[in-house]
Design an enzyme around this catalytic site. Structure first.
Site, short mmCIF file in Angstrom:
data_model
loop_
_atom_site.label_atom_id
_atom_site.label_comp_id
_atom_site.label_asym_id
_atom_site.label_seq_id
_atom_site.Cartn_x
_atom_site.Cartn_y
_atom_site.Cartn_z
N CYS A 123 9.88 -1.50 -10.58
CA CYS A 123 11.12 -1.13 -9.90
C CYS A 123 12.27 -1.91 -10.55
O CYS A 123 13.15 -2.44 -9.88
CB CYS A 123 11.05 -1.37 -8.40
N GLY A 137 0.76 -1.25 0.00
CA GLY A 137 0.00 0.00 0.00
C GLY A 137 0.79 1.29 0.00
O GLY A 137 0.21 2.35 0.22
N GLY A 138 2.09 1.25 -0.27
CA GLY A 138 2.87 2.48 -0.24
C GLY A 138 2.40 3.53 -1.23
O GLY A 138 2.18 4.69 -0.88
N LYS A 139 2.25 3.13 -2.49
CA LYS A 139 1.79 4.07 -3.50
C LYS A 139 0.31 4.38 -3.35
O LYS A 139 -0.15 5.49 -3.66
CB LYS A 139 2.11 3.53 -4.90
N ASP A 157 1.50 -1.24 -10.79
CA ASP A 157 2.87 -1.36 -10.26
C ASP A 157 3.22 -2.83 -10.34
O ASP A 157 3.06 -3.59 -9.40
CB ASP A 157 2.90 -0.84 -8.82
#
Length: 466
Positions: A369, A249-251, A316
């Site tokens: 990434c 859930g970072g983004k 992502d």
């Protein structure tokens, strides 16, 4: 703990990392959690040495082989590290490997012979191959060289360094300056990041878990590059947004905060436990415009039911993670998830399916990434060949809209960040806009032909999360 006891702990920890099919950071966390008697200073020293040895895996192995030792065991790597990196002499090493209480066992004859051959040398040697010197594994060399070109050496050398600790402010609760002041109350020094208007770079490695600014949701840990990917989504308050591979859930957090708690963000993932872990982060940040929705696969029926309903869809995608080698040095050498031959079709399937969610005039943001062309530009080019209703929205145009004319961190149509150029993790993002007026038939390639894909995304997701 005595220095010798710390060494034995490093050997034990490296042994667990070698034998456990989980990322090194997860193994370390479990190791210290099960040994609460180890004090904070000792934990820091043990972890720092273990990570330093992981960052020198290829070079230490090359020297160990040159020293005539059978294989690079954890003991051998610690010995070589002490001699080559810390420049300890043989006498000091013998004292530390004394066989005493809590100390490593005495050196064997083979280990003594290796110590004699490595003593007085340093980590570098003119005969060392470039791939060993820059810690590039065989499986990635050709792809990294093709992607980085004449920057292969400089980027790979930068990937040898430890990553900085970056924070993202929560704009619902703080700005950069107020967050800096809040952190200063806990004796934490931070400064604004170069590229992200939401970022702070912290000096050192403070224990943030006990800091009020973190507990109260003023800041979150997030690499500056990851923040820039979230900014490339460019969500507006009131938008309908999907984070299709939300993970922890970072983004999602960054996107929801940029929307000022207005509108709706749907966090999706094939691994429900990831979403459950993320829920606490959402609560701490004071965000109530996020809902979690686990998927059975990238072809979950939910996708078809919500076809063309969303303003922004962030993909992502699961990837090789080559851009995160600074913070995950073990990932170069330990394949804990699917390889490229499985990841590439999975990425294409996910991107194809997620595109169905984008409304006309909306945007699909594909991100990884990874620093590999095949996972980045090549995936976007292949997608555009079969999805004629999407066009590339250049990053400069996105930045001009969202950052009041501030220059973007990159030239060219895509957001491509590298450690040497930007001092971030390696990230890639492409913003793809669906034409407002449809120019293709309602039944597109997105909806047919891949329902029976070659890969099982749930099983791959489990492997990635292992």
């Amino acid at each position: 703990m005595t220095p010798a006891a710390r060494l034995q702990a490093v050997i034990d920890l490296l042994t667990e990392i070698d034998e456990t099919p989980r990322p090194a950071d997860a193994v370390m966390s479990a190791y210290f959690r099960n040994r609460r008697y180890i004090g904070s200073k000792d934990r820091t020293a043990i972890a720092q040495m273990a990570y330093a040895i992981l960052r020198r895996h290829a070079r230490l192995g090359w020297w160990i082989e040159r020293g005539g030792y059978e294989r690079p065991t954890p003991r051998a790597r610690v010995l070589a590290y002490l001699l080559l990196e810390e420049n300890r002499n043989a006498g000091v090493v013998l004292e530390m490997f004394s066989g005493g209480k809590f100390a490593p066992a005495r050196l064997t004859d083979d280990e003594l012979a290796m110590v004699g051959k490595l003593e007085s040398h340093t980590m570098d040697h003119p005969d060392m191959p470039e791939t060993v010197r820059v810690e590039c594994p065989d499986w990635a060399e050709a792809a990294m060289r093709a992607s980085l070109g004449d920057r292969f050496g400089v980027e790979m050398e930068k990937l040898l360094e430890a990553a900085p600790l970056d924070l993202r402010i929560n704009p619902l609760k703080a700005n950069q300056q107020s967050a800096i002041k809040a952190l200063a109350k806990a004796q934490i020094t931070a400064e604004t990041t170069q590229w992200s208007p939401l970022g702070l770079r912290v000096k050192g490695r403070p224990p943030l878990g006990s800091v009020d600014a973190f507990k109260d949701g003023l800041v979150e840990i997030q690499d500056e590059g990851s923040q820039l990917v979230a900014l490339a989504v460019a969500p507006k308050p009131g938008h309908q947004v999907v984070d299709f591979c939300a993970g922890a859930g970072g983004k999602t957090l960054a996107v929801a905060a940029l929307m000022k708690n207005k509108g709706r963000v749907v966090a999706c993932d094939v691994l429900d436990k990831r979403l459950k872990r993320a829920a606490e982060r959402f609560r701490r940040a004071g965000l109530h415009n996020i809902e979690a929705h686990p998927l059975t696969s990238e072809r979950d029926p939910w996708v078809k039911r919500h076809k063309r309903k969303f303003d922004r869809v962030l993909v992502d995608a699961p990837c090789s993670g080559t851009g995160t080698w600074r913070r995950n040095p073990d990932a170069r050498w330990r394949q804990l998830g699917p390889g490229l031959e499985q990841l590439l079709p999975l990425q294409a399937n996910i991107l194809d399916s997620a595109a169905r969610l984008v409304k006309p005039g909306g945007r699909l943001i594909y991100a990884t990434c990874s620093m590999l062309h095949d996972e980045n530009e090549a995936q976007v080019e292949a997608f555009l060949q079969t999805h004629h209703d999407f066009i590339v929205k250049p990053v400069a145009e996105v930045w001009a809209e969202e950052e009041a004319g501030a220059p973007p961190p990159v030239d060219g149509p895509y957001l491509r960040l590298t450690p040497a150029k930007h001092d971030t993790d390696g990230f890639f993002a492409a913003v793809l806009e669906r034409r407002a007026e449809e120019t293709v038939s309602e039944e597109s390639v997105s909806d047919v032909g891949i329902e029976q894909g070659e890969v099982d995304p749930v099983e791959l997701g489990k492997a990635i999360d292992a």
